[in-house]
Write a protein that holds these residues in place. Sequence first.
Motif, mmCIF file in Angstrom:
data_model
loop_
_atom_site.group_PDB
_atom_site.id
_atom_site.type_symbol
_atom_site.label_atom_id
_atom_site.label_comp_id
_atom_site.label_asym_id
_atom_site.label_seq_id
_atom_site.Cartn_x
_atom_site.Cartn_y
_atom_site.Cartn_z
ATOM 1 N N ASP C 121 -41.581 -42.056 82.498
ATOM 2 C CA ASP C 121 -40.653 -42.519 81.693
ATOM 3 C C ASP C 121 -39.378 -43.229 82.423
ATOM 4 O OD1 ASP C 121 -38.383 -42.233 79.789
ATOM 5 O OD2 ASP C 121 -39.747 -41.307 78.614
ATOM 6 N N LYS C 122 -39.122 -44.373 82.236
ATOM 7 C CA LYS C 122 -38.014 -44.872 83.039
ATOM 8 C C LYS C 122 -36.793 -45.373 82.082
ATOM 9 C CE LYS C 122 -40.256 -45.056 86.663
ATOM 10 N NZ LYS C 122 -41.372 -45.585 86.628
ATOM 11 N N PRO C 123 -35.928 -44.339 81.927
ATOM 12 C CA PRO C 123 -34.746 -44.637 81.226
ATOM 13 C C PRO C 123 -33.842 -45.714 81.967
ATOM 14 C CG PRO C 123 -34.608 -42.466 82.058
ATOM 15 C CD PRO C 123 -36.010 -42.862 82.456
ATOM 16 N N ALA C 124 -33.907 -45.454 82.932
ATOM 17 C CA ALA C 124 -32.966 -46.774 83.732
ATOM 18 C C ALA C 124 -33.257 -47.890 83.326
ATOM 19 C CB ALA C 124 -32.999 -46.332 85.167
ATOM 20 N N MET C 125 -34.433 -48.416 82.979
ATOM 21 C CA MET C 125 -35.019 -49.713 82.722
ATOM 22 C C MET C 125 -34.311 -50.071 81.286
ATOM 23 S SD MET C 125 -37.127 -51.298 84.536
ATOM 24 C CE MET C 125 -38.900 -51.905 83.810
ATOM 25 N N ASP C 126 -33.834 -48.995 80.253
ATOM 26 C CA ASP C 126 -33.554 -49.351 79.074
ATOM 27 C C ASP C 126 -31.831 -49.451 79.225
ATOM 28 O OD1 ASP C 126 -36.091 -48.681 78.757
ATOM 29 O OD2 ASP C 126 -35.561 -46.748 77.887
#
Lengths: 155, 595, 130
Positions: C121-126
């Motif tokens: 899960d890559k929250p930083a991308m969002d």
Amino acid sequence: MSEQINFSQELNDYIAEWKDKPGNLIMILHKVQEEFGYVPRKAALKLTEMIDVTLAKIYGVITFYHYFKLEEPGKYQIQVCMGTACYLKGGQDIIDELETNFGIPVNGTSEDRKFSLEALRCVGCCGLAPVMIIDKQVYGKLTKEEIPGILKKYQ
Amino acid sequence: MAYNTFVLICGGTACESSKSDEMYKLLQKEIFDNNLKNDVQVVKTGCFGFCEQGPIIKILPDNTFYVKVTPDDIKEIVQEHLVKGRTVERLEYKPSEDKGRVKIEDIEFYQKQFRIVLRNCGVIDPENINEYIARDGYLALEKVIFQMTPDDIINELKISGLRGRGGAGFPTWMKWNLTKKENADQKYVVCNADEGDPGAYMDRSTLEGDPHSVLEAMAICGKAIGASRGFIYIRAEYPLAITRLEIAIKQAKELGLLGDNILGSDFSFDIEIRLGAGAFVCGEETALLRSIEGSRGMPTPRPPFPSVKGLWEKPTCINNVETWANVPVIINKGGAWFSKIGTENSKGTKVFALTGKINNSGLIEVPMGTTLREIIYDIGGGIINNKKFKAAQSGGPSGGVIPEQYLDTPIDYNNLTAIGSMMGSGGLIVMDEDDCIVDVVKFYLQFTVDESCGKCAPCRIGGKQLLSILDDISAGNATEQSIKNLKAISIAMNNASLCGLGQTASNPVMSTLKYFEDEYLEHINGKKCSAGKCKSLMTFTIVADKCIGCTACARKCPANAIIGTVKQVHVIDQSKCIKCGACVTACKFDAVIKG
Amino acid sequence: MSKLTLDDLRKLREEKTQEFSRRNNEQDKSSIIIGMGTCGIAAGAKETLNAFIEALDTNGLTNVKVKQTGCMGSCNVEPTVEVVIPGMPTVVYGNVDGTVAKKIVLKHIIGKELLDDHIQDKPAMDIIEN
């Protein structure tokens, strides 16, 4: 050049299809190399007749591009990626190991003609660095300790 | 029984060091104590990235995102969120002071805006044209054929501010406009997919994941400039991308989205694939055109530019894959929408291939103006083994390094040029304290020397000379004059080379001399390589405790510098040692050390 | 297939868009989407694909579709797989080899539990904003 080299029907058809298209030489050489593993001199000579280009032009192109080979490669082709990511993560160590401990010279073939070794430009699997490829099988996140075991599979 | 809530906790190495394991156990205990064990599952995930905000806990399906969680917070999260269904606001992620709280649904809205080039990668089946069509595919083509004039199309691009993503960043509309203005019986559209930079694979992934976006964009360009034929020049080393392109072209032709009289209009456009054959210089546009023509890929002087005399001497418009992939979105959403993203001089997003000594290597798309710190630490999850960041290399063999002091510089075309690097195609390679600058620069020079076509002297001879001076430096045979020579040759190459390859080949040298001259001097004056990469500056010794006397090293030593017989501890004669490192490779017991 | 007219294309797009959004939102169709870019395949995505097909077959799960897509961008954890199952959060799993694929079928699809250690899960991308 006494005897002629034989092209497969598929290759002959391909050449016939491309014969009159401008800029066909590189595409045809790719197909020749696909069939023989390299571009034999006899094949180049045959092409001069088939598509009306000079031998000098053919060799000019073959020697310019890294992808085309003039010598028959070994039974198995080992490629070690030397893109930046692989280099930083030890691609050179892999090559050193193959050269020093298995007698497979870089850009050459082992004496028993079993393995050829090629240092490759980036294959684009940087997440798997360092990467070695043997006949399209990719070995990623490789350490030199794993090499003996991998090479054993290709005996 | 089925769980209705999932608590995701980061199990990546960085978070584990900040007690995420302890919190995992606490979570399970609290959930058990509150009788929720049949409703809530605690799950360990891979690294979330964003480690400076870690440890991170995400709760699904609510999509709540808690940051900087400590073991003391667990009780509250379970009591408040899981038992009572109330968000623990103080732990929720806040992007910045003025913007207040953001729910992940809102955040995802941003994300979708910013996945422009990679909008379909990892989402659609690239071998099924219907899935592309379902995601507004060929809508832009429809629009330009039936609703827009060529000038409208070019004007939309002009408003968007799109610049070429392949290297120099030339405004895309200008390229198109110059080609459009030419009068000719035949014009061509070319896609440069000869992605040769070591460490870059954005274009390959785009073609593999979303080939139709490039086909559509090329057809749009054909309509704008008045061309009916296009070529995609792609590396032979990308077999999967080639296959997917072939499938895509075939499907588009079957549906009449390529070929004669597209969608029943009077516009016809056809695309063919041409294979490269492993020559980096063919990424240069004039060399690329010669290669499509079937010849040696040697650059030609510009002017004349390809927009005037390109493929088979006809006006030709060349763009790279990433540039093309932006075009349908710009037509669909409008240039004004696109120009809102990014910085003053660099609009839109940039795709980077993030590799090297980074935890989460991968392909990322970020708005122009994102800082290197955000990319490396938030998205990339930081440096492997928490080592110290040394520099990032951008722009491949034509680019330079970005040292630590510029971690917070917004990345765009102008800023990168100002600090001596360049955007290039988007390879972003992270180096840590174990990497030697001289060694890395040697790597790039070796590359450009191999790839120089040899046509012009500054590149052919200059590159070779730079490399030999660098060899001397890493061998401890250089003086401070060597640095002056490096600079002089670099400037000459930059000024006098025929094409981009030669003009930029010295960039790695110039840029590292600017920021890491001390490291060069350490090699030259101190005869020392702190990173331990330059073998000639090391001493090789055998650790007596580890040596079992197998003689493997002595047999491999080309200089007969290793003394010792079977089952005896071996010793290296330093006066004979040529520092090739063969003994290190030969030893199976890690008994040979360098230092 | 015959060549499209403008109207045909519009109809086709509408039809496919509906199909596609149904797949994403209502999740009435279960699917396993495997990242099959060069990285993914090099890391063993083909074996993963076969393992999924076999495991679904063994367990008689005929309603779960296995599909391919391009690179999801998480090169360090290839092969990557997105699992869309009604009633479960849609997640991307990384490092999915044949064994993990089997576990996903048994645990995630049949048991309705998420797997430890493989979710990406890559929250930083969002989050990174303009």
